[in-house]
Motif scaffolding. Structure first.
Motif, PDB file in Angstrom:
ATOM      1  N   SER A   7      14.721  19.628  17.363  1.00 50.24           N
ATOM      2  CA  SER A   7      16.159  19.413  17.520  1.00 50.24           C
ATOM      3  C   SER A   7      16.460  17.942  17.272  1.00 50.24           C
ATOM      4  CB  SER A   7      16.639  19.824  18.919  1.00 50.24           C
ATOM      5  OG  SER A   7      16.052  19.010  19.908  1.00 50.24           O
ATOM      6  N   ILE A  40      23.303  21.235  24.741  1.00 51.67           N
ATOM      7  CA  ILE A  40      22.451  21.695  23.645  1.00 51.67           C
ATOM      8  C   ILE A  40      23.259  22.744  22.896  1.00 51.67           C
ATOM      9  CG2 ILE A  40      20.241  22.735  22.993  1.00 51.67           C
ATOM     10  CD1 ILE A  40      20.042  19.997  24.480  1.00 51.67           C
ATOM     11  N   LYS A  42      23.568  25.320  19.280  1.00 52.19           N
ATOM     12  CA  LYS A  42      22.808  25.993  18.233  1.00 52.19           C
ATOM     13  C   LYS A  42      23.736  26.583  17.185  1.00 52.19           C
ATOM     14  CE  LYS A  42      19.181  28.403  18.842  1.00 52.19           C
ATOM     15  NZ  LYS A  42      17.995  27.836  18.263  1.00 52.19           N
ATOM     16  N   GLU A  45      19.176  28.877  13.538  1.00 52.51           N
ATOM     17  CA  GLU A  45      17.930  28.231  13.963  1.00 52.51           C
ATOM     18  C   GLU A  45      18.071  26.719  14.136  1.00 52.51           C
ATOM     19  OE1 GLU A  45      15.067  29.916  14.802  1.00 52.51           O
ATOM     20  OE2 GLU A  45      16.445  31.605  14.614  1.00 52.51           O
ATOM     21  N   HIS A  46      19.263  26.180  13.909  1.00 45.37           N
ATOM     22  CA  HIS A  46      19.479  24.739  13.989  1.00 45.37           C
ATOM     23  C   HIS A  46      19.939  24.353  15.393  1.00 45.37           C
ATOM     24  CE1 HIS A  46      19.067  24.954   9.710  1.00 45.37           C
ATOM     25  NE2 HIS A  46      20.079  25.806   9.652  1.00 45.37           N
ATOM     26  N   THR A  47      19.286  23.342  15.960  1.00 48.34           N
ATOM     27  CA  THR A  47      19.578  22.917  17.317  1.00 48.34           C
ATOM     28  C   THR A  47      19.895  21.428  17.338  1.00 48.34           C
ATOM     29  OG1 THR A  47      18.025  24.582  18.147  1.00 48.34           O
ATOM     30  CG2 THR A  47      18.714  22.858  19.686  1.00 48.34           C
ATOM     31  N   ILE A  48      20.976  21.091  18.024  1.00 44.95           N
ATOM     32  CA  ILE A  48      21.315  19.688  18.252  1.00 44.95           C
ATOM     33  C   ILE A  48      21.573  19.496  19.746  1.00 44.95           C
ATOM     34  CG2 ILE A  48      22.265  19.229  15.953  1.00 44.95           C
ATOM     35  CD1 ILE A  48      25.079  19.551  17.164  1.00 44.95           C
ATOM     36  N   GLY A  49      21.328  18.301  20.207  1.00 46.93           N
ATOM     37  CA  GLY A  49      21.681  17.921  21.565  1.00 46.93           C
ATOM     38  C   GLY A  49      22.748  16.848  21.489  1.00 46.93           C
ATOM     39  N   SER A  68      12.290  28.200  18.837  1.00 50.40           N
ATOM     40  CA  SER A  68      13.619  27.621  18.605  1.00 50.40           C
ATOM     41  C   SER A  68      14.684  28.129  19.576  1.00 50.40           C
ATOM     42  CB  SER A  68      14.063  27.860  17.164  1.00 50.40           C
ATOM     43  OG  SER A  68      14.178  29.241  16.918  1.00 50.40           O
TER      44      SER A  68
END
Length: 123
Positions: A7, A40, A42, A45-49, A68
């Motif tokens: 992430s 967090i 999503k 499959e893309h994760t950002i915080g 993921s």
């Protein structure tokens, strides 16, 4: 070397404005606590915080032991083993996991451009 789920941690100025922006890009809140200034998000499959006031810069994060969807994996390389392998290649750590511990642990290093990389095991 398998580093785990990836992430990108973004150091944001206004968590609400950032949340609304990333929702327009199709991200949804997956975890965190906005009242504590972290979320967090999503998109597939893309994760950002999103982290307001917690970090000076953006951080690349890897989570050994997680997929993921933040679900524990049965088989993974422990954070202390990853740290040992990276140190053996000559990389220097900003902070290190306790090599005598088990379970959760983390270490940090930076790339040649000064980007921080956090390897953070929660299991």
């Amino acid at each position: 070397m398998e580093l785990g789920a990836f992430s990108l941690g973004l150091a944001v100025k206004d968590i609400e404005a950032s949340k609304l922006f990333y929702e327009k890009l199709g991200f949804t809140v997956f975890g965190g606590d906005q009242s504590q200034n972290w979320l967090i998000m999503k998109n597939a499959e893309h994760t950002i915080g999103l982290f307001q006031g917690m970090f000076k810069d953006n951080i690349l994060t890897f989570n050994p032991g997680w997929n993921s969807d933040a679900r524990a994996l049965d088989d993974f390389t422990d954070v202390r083993e990853l740290q040992r392998q990276l140190k053996d290649t000559g990389l220097e750590m900003i902070s290190e996991a306790d090599e005598n511990a088990t379970g959760p642990g983390s270490f940090m290093l930076s790339d040649p451009d000064g980007n921080t990389i956090l390897v953070d095991q929660h299991v």
